[in-house]
Design a protein around this motif. Structure first.
Motif, PDB file in Angstrom:
ATOM      1  N   LYS A 379      18.049  51.377  77.754  1.00  0.00           N
ATOM      2  CA  LYS A 379      18.758  50.863  76.586  1.00  0.00           C
ATOM      3  C   LYS A 379      18.778  49.343  76.624  1.00  0.00           C
ATOM      4  O   LYS A 379      18.782  48.729  77.694  1.00  0.00           O
ATOM      5  CB  LYS A 379      20.193  51.394  76.554  1.00  0.00           C
ATOM      6  CG  LYS A 379      20.306  52.912  76.460  1.00  0.00           C
ATOM      7  CD  LYS A 379      19.956  53.400  75.071  1.00  0.00           C
ATOM      8  CE  LYS A 379      20.224  54.901  74.946  1.00  0.00           C
ATOM      9  NZ  LYS A 379      19.866  55.421  73.600  1.00  0.00           N
ATOM     10  N   ALA A 380      18.786  48.747  75.463  1.00  0.00           N
ATOM     11  CA  ALA A 380      18.869  47.295  75.372  1.00  0.00           C
ATOM     12  C   ALA A 380      19.812  46.901  74.249  1.00  0.00           C
ATOM     13  O   ALA A 380      19.911  47.592  73.226  1.00  0.00           O
ATOM     14  CB  ALA A 380      17.492  46.691  75.127  1.00  0.00           C
ATOM     15  N   GLU A 381      20.493  45.791  74.461  1.00  0.00           N
ATOM     16  CA  GLU A 381      21.405  45.244  73.454  1.00  0.00           C
ATOM     17  C   GLU A 381      20.721  44.044  72.803  1.00  0.00           C
ATOM     18  O   GLU A 381      20.455  43.047  73.463  1.00  0.00           O
ATOM     19  CB  GLU A 381      22.718  44.824  74.120  1.00  0.00           C
ATOM     20  CG  GLU A 381      23.769  44.326  73.139  1.00  0.00           C
ATOM     21  CD  GLU A 381      25.035  43.894  73.840  1.00  0.00           C
ATOM     22  OE1 GLU A 381      25.955  44.715  73.983  1.00  0.00           O
ATOM     23  OE2 GLU A 381      25.089  42.714  74.267  1.00  0.00           O
ATOM     24  N   VAL A 382      20.438  44.177  71.526  1.00  0.00           N
ATOM     25  CA  VAL A 382      19.716  43.136  70.794  1.00  0.00           C
ATOM     26  C   VAL A 382      20.670  42.455  69.818  1.00  0.00           C
ATOM     27  O   VAL A 382      21.349  43.126  69.027  1.00  0.00           O
ATOM     28  CB  VAL A 382      18.511  43.727  70.033  1.00  0.00           C
ATOM     29  CG1 VAL A 382      17.801  42.643  69.229  1.00  0.00           C
ATOM     30  CG2 VAL A 382      17.536  44.380  71.008  1.00  0.00           C
ATOM     31  N   THR A 383      20.724  41.135  69.873  1.00  0.00           N
ATOM     32  CA  THR A 383      21.566  40.363  68.955  1.00  0.00           C
ATOM     33  C   THR A 383      20.698  39.792  67.844  1.00  0.00           C
ATOM     34  O   THR A 383      19.665  39.170  68.119  1.00  0.00           O
ATOM     35  CB  THR A 383      22.272  39.212  69.691  1.00  0.00           C
ATOM     36  OG1 THR A 383      23.019  39.738  70.788  1.00  0.00           O
ATOM     37  CG2 THR A 383      23.207  38.471  68.748  1.00  0.00           C
ATOM     38  N   VAL A 384      21.099  40.025  66.593  1.00  0.00           N
ATOM     39  CA  VAL A 384      20.339  39.520  65.453  1.00  0.00           C
ATOM     40  C   VAL A 384      21.249  38.674  64.565  1.00  0.00           C
ATOM     41  O   VAL A 384      22.472  38.834  64.560  1.00  0.00           O
ATOM     42  CB  VAL A 384      19.720  40.668  64.620  1.00  0.00           C
ATOM     43  CG1 VAL A 384      18.807  41.526  65.485  1.00  0.00           C
ATOM     44  CG2 VAL A 384      20.802  41.521  63.966  1.00  0.00           C
ATOM     45  N   TRP A 385      20.619  37.748  63.854  1.00  0.00           N
ATOM     46  CA  TRP A 385      21.320  36.931  62.857  1.00  0.00           C
ATOM     47  C   TRP A 385      20.960  37.486  61.486  1.00  0.00           C
ATOM     48  O   TRP A 385      19.795  37.508  61.104  1.00  0.00           O
ATOM     49  CB  TRP A 385      20.894  35.480  62.978  1.00  0.00           C
ATOM     50  CG  TRP A 385      21.570  34.557  62.010  1.00  0.00           C
ATOM     51  CD1 TRP A 385      21.068  34.085  60.836  1.00  0.00           C
ATOM     52  CD2 TRP A 385      22.869  33.978  62.134  1.00  0.00           C
ATOM     53  NE1 TRP A 385      21.968  33.258  60.220  1.00  0.00           N
ATOM     54  CE2 TRP A 385      23.089  33.175  60.994  1.00  0.00           C
ATOM     55  CE3 TRP A 385      23.872  34.063  63.089  1.00  0.00           C
ATOM     56  CZ2 TRP A 385      24.253  32.453  60.794  1.00  0.00           C
ATOM     57  CZ3 TRP A 385      25.033  33.343  62.903  1.00  0.00           C
ATOM     58  CH2 TRP A 385      25.225  32.555  61.770  1.00  0.00           C
ATOM     59  N   ARG A 386      21.989  37.960  60.760  1.00  0.00           N
ATOM     60  CA  ARG A 386      21.764  38.587  59.461  1.00  0.00           C
ATOM     61  C   ARG A 386      22.880  38.182  58.508  1.00  0.00           C
ATOM     62  O   ARG A 386      24.065  38.322  58.814  1.00  0.00           O
ATOM     63  CB  ARG A 386      21.742  40.113  59.607  1.00  0.00           C
ATOM     64  CG  ARG A 386      21.517  40.864  58.296  1.00  0.00           C
ATOM     65  CD  ARG A 386      21.719  42.362  58.495  1.00  0.00           C
ATOM     66  NE  ARG A 386      20.773  42.947  59.438  1.00  0.00           N
ATOM     67  CZ  ARG A 386      20.867  44.202  59.885  1.00  0.00           C
ATOM     68  NH1 ARG A 386      21.881  44.984  59.469  1.00  0.00           N
ATOM     69  NH2 ARG A 386      19.981  44.677  60.730  1.00  0.00           N
ATOM     70  N   LYS A 387      22.514  37.664  57.371  1.00  0.00           N
ATOM     71  CA  LYS A 387      23.476  37.286  56.330  1.00  0.00           C
ATOM     72  C   LYS A 387      24.581  36.393  56.887  1.00  0.00           C
ATOM     73  O   LYS A 387      25.777  36.665  56.751  1.00  0.00           O
ATOM     74  CB  LYS A 387      24.070  38.530  55.672  1.00  0.00           C
ATOM     75  CG  LYS A 387      23.030  39.361  54.930  1.00  0.00           C
ATOM     76  CD  LYS A 387      23.644  40.595  54.285  1.00  0.00           C
ATOM     77  CE  LYS A 387      22.595  41.408  53.530  1.00  0.00           C
ATOM     78  NZ  LYS A 387      23.155  42.635  52.907  1.00  0.00           N
ATOM     79  N   ASN A 388      24.137  35.320  57.561  1.00  0.00           N
ATOM     80  CA  ASN A 388      25.044  34.281  58.064  1.00  0.00           C
ATOM     81  C   ASN A 388      26.012  34.771  59.134  1.00  0.00           C
ATOM     82  O   ASN A 388      27.077  34.196  59.330  1.00  0.00           O
ATOM     83  CB  ASN A 388      25.850  33.653  56.919  1.00  0.00           C
ATOM     84  CG  ASN A 388      24.968  32.945  55.915  1.00  0.00           C
ATOM     85  OD1 ASN A 388      24.030  32.238  56.293  1.00  0.00           O
ATOM     86  ND2 ASN A 388      25.238  33.148  54.636  1.00  0.00           N
ATOM     87  N   ALA A 389      25.651  35.806  59.854  1.00  0.00           N
ATOM     88  CA  ALA A 389      26.520  36.306  60.914  1.00  0.00           C
ATOM     89  C   ALA A 389      25.682  36.984  61.996  1.00  0.00           C
ATOM     90  O   ALA A 389      24.607  37.528  61.728  1.00  0.00           O
ATOM     91  CB  ALA A 389      27.548  37.291  60.354  1.00  0.00           C
ATOM     92  N   ALA A 390      26.204  36.928  63.223  1.00  0.00           N
ATOM     93  CA  ALA A 390      25.538  37.588  64.346  1.00  0.00           C
ATOM     94  C   ALA A 390      25.932  39.060  64.377  1.00  0.00           C
ATOM     95  O   ALA A 390      27.080  39.416  64.098  1.00  0.00           O
ATOM     96  CB  ALA A 390      25.897  36.912  65.659  1.00  0.00           C
ATOM     97  N   LYS A 391      24.979  39.905  64.725  1.00  0.00           N
ATOM     98  CA  LYS A 391      25.221  41.344  64.773  1.00  0.00           C
ATOM     99  C   LYS A 391      24.535  41.905  66.017  1.00  0.00           C
ATOM    100  O   LYS A 391      23.415  41.528  66.344  1.00  0.00           O
ATOM    101  CB  LYS A 391      24.657  42.008  63.509  1.00  0.00           C
ATOM    102  CG  LYS A 391      24.850  43.522  63.439  1.00  0.00           C
ATOM    103  CD  LYS A 391      24.257  44.063  62.148  1.00  0.00           C
ATOM    104  CE  LYS A 391      24.366  45.580  62.053  1.00  0.00           C
ATOM    105  NZ  LYS A 391      25.774  46.030  61.986  1.00  0.00           N
ATOM    106  N   THR A 392      25.214  42.799  66.720  1.00  0.00           N
ATOM    107  CA  THR A 392      24.659  43.410  67.928  1.00  0.00           C
ATOM    108  C   THR A 392      24.185  44.825  67.619  1.00  0.00           C
ATOM    109  O   THR A 392      24.909  45.623  67.021  1.00  0.00           O
ATOM    110  CB  THR A 392      25.703  43.448  69.059  1.00  0.00           C
ATOM    111  OG1 THR A 392      26.121  42.111  69.358  1.00  0.00           O
ATOM    112  CG2 THR A 392      25.120  44.080  70.309  1.00  0.00           C
TER     113      THR A 392
END
Length: 509
Positions: A379-392
């Motif tokens: 498993k991996a935890e990926v952090t993305v930037w979407r619509k002006n906010a960070a999401k895990t």
């Protein structure tokens, strides 16, 4: 009446008077006595810093470095020509391409210079010998070299520091990182071996010692410094080379680059050379990359890499500005592959992957390396930037498919024609046939759009991650960006099923 002097005493007195007069005359004529007999000055001496030599390191590590000889049941061509770097993708480069022209493998001595079909009319078969370098990583005979050194070989042997030649067998290779592992039967002996160091602690300017087999001469030592880090030479998706200026030549391929503690911090694999000789720029595979690959090859005979199934591209300053990112870091997802781990986990086109398991992603290649280092199934935890906010987002890493489909490179058949014009951006567009996006039919060659690489036939799918169907949608998205204080808008372009992002500066009225 005074006592009369003896003749001998009289003569001594005359001599003393004469010497005194002569000395007095010299002093009067030439000044003080010191001027007659000047003292010599001390020679020049500078107390500079003491530079340590490399003899102690070399004496310890040299027995672990070997010459690798490769034999092949093919005949060499008479016109071999230059041997270029054989990393992934180089065979597909067109003739005259600067990388193909300048990045040469350490060929000649590294590998057979050419092959041709066996001639059934000729008795016997030639067995051309190629040579490279390698080094032991265990006392029971495992050793590391380059994939391009052993590529195409049928039989292998190694020559030790003392001249002993031993047969070796190929354990496995990894063309993507240009690494290979050989095994020598110890037959009761223990080999001197070296360990991988932590290349993360290597700094530009640190000393480095290269040991190898240049031009088939046997154990040769050169020294220099680390001249750059993180070099991408276009050899493959995992390029992260250490650049060194130690003299490295053909035949050094597969040889180790040591720090002053005798640890391997890199494996010499390529040189930058218009002539094929050393010009002071060589590239080494980092020890951290090599250790992961070599461990897998020894355990399983092959390499399995993690894969999440995304098409990505760099985040430029313009893209970062258009998305509200404070730094131009990470990798923007141009398109997640259908049924891939990323798509299944909910990663979308336009997401910027900024971290994996809490580690910052610097760019696309950094993301590729981080994902590849994770074992399939984990498993991996990926952090993305979407619509002006960070999401895990949590996802399961899959094994990289052996044969990934290559996207087409054909030219679009879309021809320029009538359409609506975005005057401020030098673009003429028409709605696409399926209603998804607008097709670019004409580009002003003097416009920002042309400078950004937008071409006729490109389809503008979204603007700032908002779907567009016509010019009004594009203008609305641009106005929203202006209200938010942005200096650029992010266009998602699609060409021949390949998606990419372009940040287009907002025209100022």
């Amino acid at each position: 009446m005074p006592k009369e002097k003896s003749p001998s005493l009289y003569r001594k007195s005359l001599i003393a008077v004469a010497m005194t007069s002569a000395l007095a005359g010299a002093v009067l004529a030439n000044g003080p006595l010191s001027a007659v007999m000047p003292a010599l000055a001390d020679p020049v001496s500078v107390d500079g810093p003491t530079q340590p030599g490399f003899a102690d390191v070399v004496a310890k590590v040299s027995p672990a470095v070997v010459s690798v000889r490769v034999k092949s049941d093919v005949q060499t061509t008479s016109d071999s020509g230059p041997s270029f770097f054989s990393g992934p993708g180089f065979d597909q480069l067109p003739d005259g391409h600067p990388l193909k022209r300048f990045f040469r493998e350490f060929g000649g001595q590294d590998r057979p210079e050419g092959k041709r079909k066996r001639d059934g009319n000729r008795p016997g078969r030639a067995r051309p010998v190629s040579q490279g370098s390698g080094f032991f990583i265990s006392d029971d005979g495992y050793l590391v070299t380059n994939n391009h050194v052993v590529s195409g070989g049928d039989a292998y042997s190694v020559v030790l520091d003392d001249g002993t030649e031993l047969d070796a067998k190929l354990v496995g290779t990894d063309p993507r990182t240009d690494l290979a592992v050989l095994k020598v039967d110890p037959k009761g002996r223990k080999f001197t071996y070296v360990a991988f160091g932590d290349d993360n602690n290597v700094r530009v300017g640190d000393w480095v010692v290269a040991v190898g087999n240049p031009f088939g001469l046997g154990g040769t030592v050169t020294a220099g410094i680390v001249s750059a880090r993180g070099r991408d030479i276009g050899a493959g998706p995992y390029d992260d080379f250490i650049q060194i200026d130690a003299a490295v030549n053909r035949g050094n391929s597969g040889g180790p680059a040591f720090n002053q503690q005798g640890q391997v911090i890199g494996i010499n694999t390529a040189i930058f050379s218009p002539s094929g000789g050393n010009v002071g720029i060589a590239f080494a595979i980092p020890a951290s990359t090599a250790k992961q690959v070599v461990d897998q090859i020894i355990k399983t005979g092959s390499v399995q890499r993690g894969w999440i199934g995304v098409q990505i591209q760099p985040v430029t300053k313009e893209i970062a500005e258009s998305l509200g990112l404070s730094e131009a870091k990470g990798a923007i997802v141009a398109s997640p592959q259908a049924d891939g781990p990323a798509a299944k986990a909910g990663i979308e086109t336009g997401d910027v992957i900024t971290a994996v398991n809490g580690e910052t992603v610097e760019g696309p290649r950094d993301l590729a390396r981080k994902v590849a280092a994770i074992a399939p199934g984990e498993k991996a935890e990926v952090t993305v930037w979407r619509k002006n906010a960070a999401k895990t987002i949590d996802l399961s890493i899959a094994a990289m498919p052996k044969n990934q489909e290559q996207a087409g490179t054909g030219q679009s058949s879309q021809q320029p024609g009538d359409g609506e014009t975005l005057d401020d951006y030098g673009l003429t567009v028409v709605p696409s046939e399926d209603g998804k996006g607008v097709v670019v039919t004409d580009v002003d060659p003097d416009s920002d759009a042309a400078d950004k690489g937008i071409n006729s036939g490109d389809i503008i799918v979204t603007v700032n991650n908002k779907p567009v169907k016509d010019v009004d949608d594009i203008n609305a998205a641009i106005k929203d960006a202006e209200k938010a204080g942005r200096n650029a808008v992010l266009l998602q372009l699609q060409t021949n099923d390949q998606s990419r992002f372009v940040a287009l500066p907002i025209a100022k009225g």
